[in-house]
Design a protein around this motif. Structure first.
Motif, PDB file in Angstrom:
ATOM      1  N   ASN A  12       0.993  -1.202  -0.011  1.00  0.00           N
ATOM      2  CA  ASN A  12       0.004   0.164  -0.154  1.00  0.00           C
ATOM      3  C   ASN A  12       0.894   1.244   0.104  1.00  0.00           C
ATOM      4  N   ARG A  13       0.337   2.099  -0.631  1.00  0.00           N
ATOM      5  CA  ARG A  13       1.198   3.474  -0.686  1.00  0.00           C
ATOM      6  C   ARG A  13       1.565   3.986   0.614  1.00  0.00           C
ATOM      7  N   LYS A  30       2.388   2.447   4.091  1.00  0.00           N
ATOM      8  CA  LYS A  30       2.875   1.131   4.521  1.00  0.00           C
ATOM      9  C   LYS A  30       2.004   0.882   5.866  1.00  0.00           C
ATOM     10  N   TYR A  36       6.274   0.230  -1.082  1.00  0.00           N
ATOM     11  CA  TYR A  36       5.701   0.693  -2.335  1.00  0.00           C
ATOM     12  C   TYR A  36       6.586   0.556  -3.411  1.00  0.00           C
ATOM     13  N   LEU A  86       7.021  -2.740  -5.507  1.00  0.00           N
ATOM     14  CA  LEU A  86       5.974  -2.948  -6.333  1.00  0.00           C
ATOM     15  C   LEU A  86       6.166  -3.723  -7.762  1.00  0.00           C
ATOM     16  N   THR A  93      -6.496  -0.349  -5.662  1.00  0.00           N
ATOM     17  CA  THR A  93      -6.435   0.875  -4.852  1.00  0.00           C
ATOM     18  C   THR A  93      -7.357   2.190  -5.210  1.00  0.00           C
TER      19      THR A  93
END
Length: 416
Positions: A215-216, A218, A235, A238, A252
């Motif tokens: 996830n952007r 964290k 991120y 990724l 997202t």
């Protein structure tokens, strides 16, 4: 709260029924856009409205002189145009708008029958509107009525038996199309509500321990991973994680694609499920022969025996909605005489104040405190009697209101 004259209650929006994922993405409302609409609504004199934006619909419920005012609010704060909206939109007015909200909140209008996740959106939207001073008693009461209907349908019917959401449909798709699922590397990118629900369903139904979360932010991924003892990566990792995965689930809230062809170097088969609106996986990944891309609109078409069985409970759900809708409409009917009762109270209070002024001049020992207590009690009892009569005699309440106005020479304002 006062409702402006010449306004009506509208539900304007678009959904999966006529708008595909790309078009829905054009009208998707970010949190920033929601805040902007609420601010803009106040400048346009709108007194009450509620915003809903999910993966399968975007809607505005509110009071306006014309629906185009609400439509302009939506288009001004999204990528969508009025012309595009008109091609796929619906506009419901007054009773039809009320009925529409009941259907949406009950899961009857969901992309997957019985999906109640929209209730959370309605609650959240109502809270935001209330904090902005844009939730009148009408809309607040309606939302609460829809929530009551939703709860009763959940407990009294099997419309939502089993899992019914898009997040479950995604896991169902994986289990049906991927062999040896428990041995596959799964990457979940995005840990919002859909991501969290998908993660829970993955753990529960696949028995897979090779699930990685990104996830952007964290710490949000870590909060979800901690519940299930899963791995979390930064991120910045990724691309690396995509290329060592067998399945990538993208959920997202980004407004533009976050996964695209240039990120993928792996040659082994890779299944990508995009559960985002707007779409977060660029269509160019389809150029790669080893990639299978599935969007949530594809998942929603999946039907099974459980889903078919749920259809049998639609009549029972509709009966519950009807009962609570009748209660709401009965409450609405009482609102028409609220201004009259308030006007009577104000009139009697003015008469009381005038009499007090006279008695102060006449009586040296005028006990104003005692007189205030007695007169206030009498005024309350008198207005209660009028209110009771109007509630009990609803068939002739309009005539009674006009007679009361004539006797007391009242001027009233319209309230909601």
């Amino acid at each position: 709260m006062q409702q402006q004259r010449n306004t009506n209650f509208y539900a304007i929006g678009l959904s999966y029924k006529k708008a595909d994922a790309e078009v829905r993405g054009h009208f998707s409302l970010s949190e920033t856009a929601k805040i902007a609409i609420l601010k803009q609504a106040r400048t346009k004199g709108i007194k009450s409205l509620l915003l809903v934006s999910t993966c399968n619909r975007t809607e505005i419920y509110g009071f306006a002189e014309r629906p185009c005012i609400l439509i302009d609010l939506l288009c001004d704060n999204t990528k969508g145009t009025v012309e595009e909206f008109q091609n796929v939109a619906y506009v419901h007015k007054n009773n039809d708008a009320i009925s529409h909200m009941f259907k949406v909140g009950s899961g009857l209008d969901s992309q997957i029958l019985g999906d109640f996740e929209i209730i959370g959106q309605l609650k959240s939207g109502a809270k935001k509107s209330k904090n902005a001073g844009l939730l009148n008693s009408y809309l607040e009461r309606l939302v609460n009525s829809v929530i009551r209907a939703s709860k009763r349908i959940k407990t009294e019917t099997e419309l939502s038996s089993g899992a019914t959401s898009v997040s479950f449909a995604s896991v169902q798709y994986i289990m049906s199309n991927v062999k040896h699922i428990s041995e596959k590397n799964i990457l979940l990118f995005g840990t919002g509500k859909i991501g969290r629900n998908t993660c829970e369903n993955l753990v529960k139904h696949t028995k897979n321990t090779h699930i990685t979360l990104i996830n952007r932010t964290k710490d949000k991924a870590e909060a979800v991973a901690g519940k299930f003892n899963l791995l979390v990566k930064d991120y910045r990792n990724l691309q690396e994680e995509i290329n060592i995965s067998d399945i990538v689930i993208v959920a997202t809230g980004a407004q533009n694609p976050t996964v695209y062809k240039s990120l993928i170097q792996t040659k082994k088969p890779l299944l990508i499920l995009d559960l985002s609106i707007p779409k977060n996986v660029n269509e160019d990944v389809r150029d790669l022969e080893n990639i299978t891309l599935v969007h949530l609109d594809d998942l929603a078409k999946i039907t099974d025996e459980t889903l078919e069985k749920r259809k049998a409970y639609i009549p029972a759900a509709e009966t519950i909605i009807y009962e609570i809708n009748v209660e709401f409409n009965a409450w609405l009917d009482t609102l028409k005489f609220v201004p009259t009762i308030q006007a009577i109270k104000h009139k009697l209070t003015d008469l009381k104040n005038s009499e007090f002024s006279t008695q102060r001049k006449k009586l040296d020992n005028f006990n104003e405190e005692q007189a205030e207590l007695i007169s206030s009690n009498l005024i309350q009892k008198i207005t209660n009697q009028f209110a009771h009569h109007l509630r009990e005699d609803s068939n002739s309440s309009d005539e009674s209101i006009e007679l009361i106005k004539k006797i007391f020479q009242l001027e009233t304002t319209k309230n909601v």
